[in-house]
Design an enzyme around this catalytic site. Structure first.
Site, PDB file in Angstrom:
ATOM      1  N   PHE A 126       0.851  -1.193   0.000  1.00 15.65           N
ATOM      2  CA  PHE A 126       0.000   0.000   0.000  1.00 15.65           C
ATOM      3  C   PHE A 126       0.888   1.245   0.000  1.00 15.65           C
ATOM      4  O   PHE A 126       1.718   1.428   0.891  1.00 15.65           O
ATOM      5  CB  PHE A 126      -0.906  -0.007   1.240  1.00 15.65           C
ATOM      6  CG  PHE A 126      -1.793   1.206   1.342  1.00 15.65           C
ATOM      7  CD1 PHE A 126      -2.919   1.327   0.549  1.00 15.65           C
ATOM      8  CD2 PHE A 126      -1.488   2.232   2.231  1.00 15.65           C
ATOM      9  CE1 PHE A 126      -3.737   2.453   0.633  1.00 15.65           C
ATOM     10  CE2 PHE A 126      -2.302   3.363   2.338  1.00 15.65           C
ATOM     11  CZ  PHE A 126      -3.430   3.465   1.532  1.00 15.65           C
ATOM     12  N   GLY A 127       0.688   2.088  -1.006  1.00 12.23           N
ATOM     13  CA  GLY A 127       1.433   3.344  -1.089  1.00 12.23           C
ATOM     14  C   GLY A 127       0.565   4.497  -0.621  1.00 12.23           C
ATOM     15  O   GLY A 127      -0.581   4.635  -1.066  1.00 12.23           O
TER      16      GLY A 127
ATOM     17  N   GLY B 129       2.321   7.677  -0.032  1.00 15.28           N
ATOM     18  CA  GLY B 129       3.128   8.871  -0.306  1.00 15.28           C
ATOM     19  C   GLY B 129       3.494   8.883  -1.783  1.00 15.28           C
ATOM     20  O   GLY B 129       2.617   8.762  -2.644  1.00 15.28           O
ATOM     21  N   SER B 130       4.791   8.947  -2.056  1.00 13.94           N
ATOM     22  CA  SER B 130       5.231   9.034  -3.459  1.00 13.94           C
ATOM     23  C   SER B 130       4.820   7.802  -4.259  1.00 13.94           C
ATOM     24  O   SER B 130       4.697   7.871  -5.487  1.00 13.94           O
ATOM     25  CB  SER B 130       6.743   9.223  -3.524  1.00 13.94           C
ATOM     26  OG  SER B 130       7.389   8.143  -2.891  1.00 13.94           O
TER      27      SER B 130
ATOM     28  N   GLU C 280      13.884   3.001   0.609  1.00 14.58           N
ATOM     29  CA  GLU C 280      13.185   3.584   1.758  1.00 14.58           C
ATOM     30  C   GLU C 280      13.904   3.290   3.072  1.00 14.58           C
ATOM     31  O   GLU C 280      13.287   3.072   4.098  1.00 14.58           O
ATOM     32  CB  GLU C 280      11.736   3.052   1.807  1.00 14.58           C
ATOM     33  CG  GLU C 280      10.952   3.264   0.532  1.00 14.58           C
ATOM     34  CD  GLU C 280      10.983   4.698   0.011  1.00 14.58           C
ATOM     35  OE1 GLU C 280      11.288   5.629   0.789  1.00 14.58           O
ATOM     36  OE2 GLU C 280      10.732   4.890  -1.184  1.00 14.58           O
TER      37      GLU C 280
HETATM   38  C1  BEZ Z   1       4.577   5.399   0.189  1.00 20.24           C
HETATM   39  O1  BEZ Z   1       3.724   4.683   0.675  1.00 20.24           O
HETATM   40  O2  BEZ Z   1       4.390   6.054  -0.813  1.00 20.24           O
HETATM   41  C2  BEZ Z   1       5.866   5.464   0.862  1.00 20.24           C
HETATM   42  C3  BEZ Z   1       5.932   5.282   2.206  1.00 20.24           C
HETATM   43  C4  BEZ Z   1       7.141   5.339   2.826  1.00 20.24           C
HETATM   44  C5  BEZ Z   1       8.268   5.586   2.111  1.00 20.24           C
HETATM   45  C6  BEZ Z   1       8.164   5.769   0.766  1.00 20.24           C
HETATM   46  C7  BEZ Z   1       6.982   5.710   0.125  1.00 20.24           C
END
Ligand code: BEZ
Length: 186
Positions: free
Chosen positions: A24-25, A27-28, A99
């Site tokens: 699951f994303g 953020g970026s 990450e």
């Molecule tokens: C993301 O879910 O997009 C994410 C979360 C932590 C680090 C990088 C991306």
């Protein structure tokens, strides 16, 4: 605590016996996967709130001038909307490296718009990691984001990209939208 979480993550594999997993994303990863995937679907997770509380020394800032990127904070009743990717388990290895600045794998339940759900993973930066910045007044966070750059680009672009991607998803996120509005005014 060490900043580099790569090796810790490679021992944190709750779906060890699975060939494929859901990631699951929030953020970026919503707008840029940068890895191969089998399927990509909007999804949400429950009990987590997205916050610009994690420091970025390696992507959107530098050790001398860290940026702010998102992590998730446990909050009963909160909903975090994002993008789910069905990937080969081995695809996590390069992600662990990308990450590595404080993020650890954590298991969550993903909810899809058709009411189905699946177990999956998130990358989570908790308050005990060395890069955690925590809460601050919104104006101060906006100022920091507006003025910081790192090897992956400006912190401003990261925030505005995230806000635009959430709008495209029809997602609600008061925290992200309030920060984006402030940064656009600076
Ligand atoms: C993301 O879910 O997009 C994410 C979360 C932590 C680090 C990088 C991306």
């Amino acid at each position: 605590m060490t900043l580099d979480t790569t090796h810790i993550n490679q021992r944190r594999m709750p779906f060890d016996d699975h060939d494929e997993i859901w990631l699951f994303g929030y953020g970026s990863l919503i707008w840029k996967a940068g890895f191969p995937y089998h399927e990509r679907r909007p999804a949400h997770i429950e009990g987590w709130a997205r916050r610009f509380w994690q420091g970025s020394h390696d992507h959107r800032g530098t050790p001398e001038s860290p940026g702010r990127v998102v992590t998730l904070i446990s909050e009963p009743g909160a909903i975090c909307q994002g993008m789910a990717y069905r990937i080969d388990a081995a695809t996590l290895n390069p992600l662990d490296v990308r990450e590595r600045n404080g993020y650890l794998r954590e298991s969550v339940t993903l909810h899809f718009p058709d009411s189905s759900h699946a177990e999956g993973l998130i990358y989570l930066a908790t308050e005990d990691n060395a890069a955690f910045l925590g809460d601050a007044p919104l104006d101060a966070m906006a100022e920091q984001i507006a003025n910081t750059h790192g090897p992956s680009g400006s912190n401003r672009d990261y925030l505005l990209h995230l806000a635009a991607s959430l709008e495209d998803l029809g997602a609600e996120d008061e925290h992200v939208f309030a920060l984006a509005e402030r940064v656009r005014r600076l």
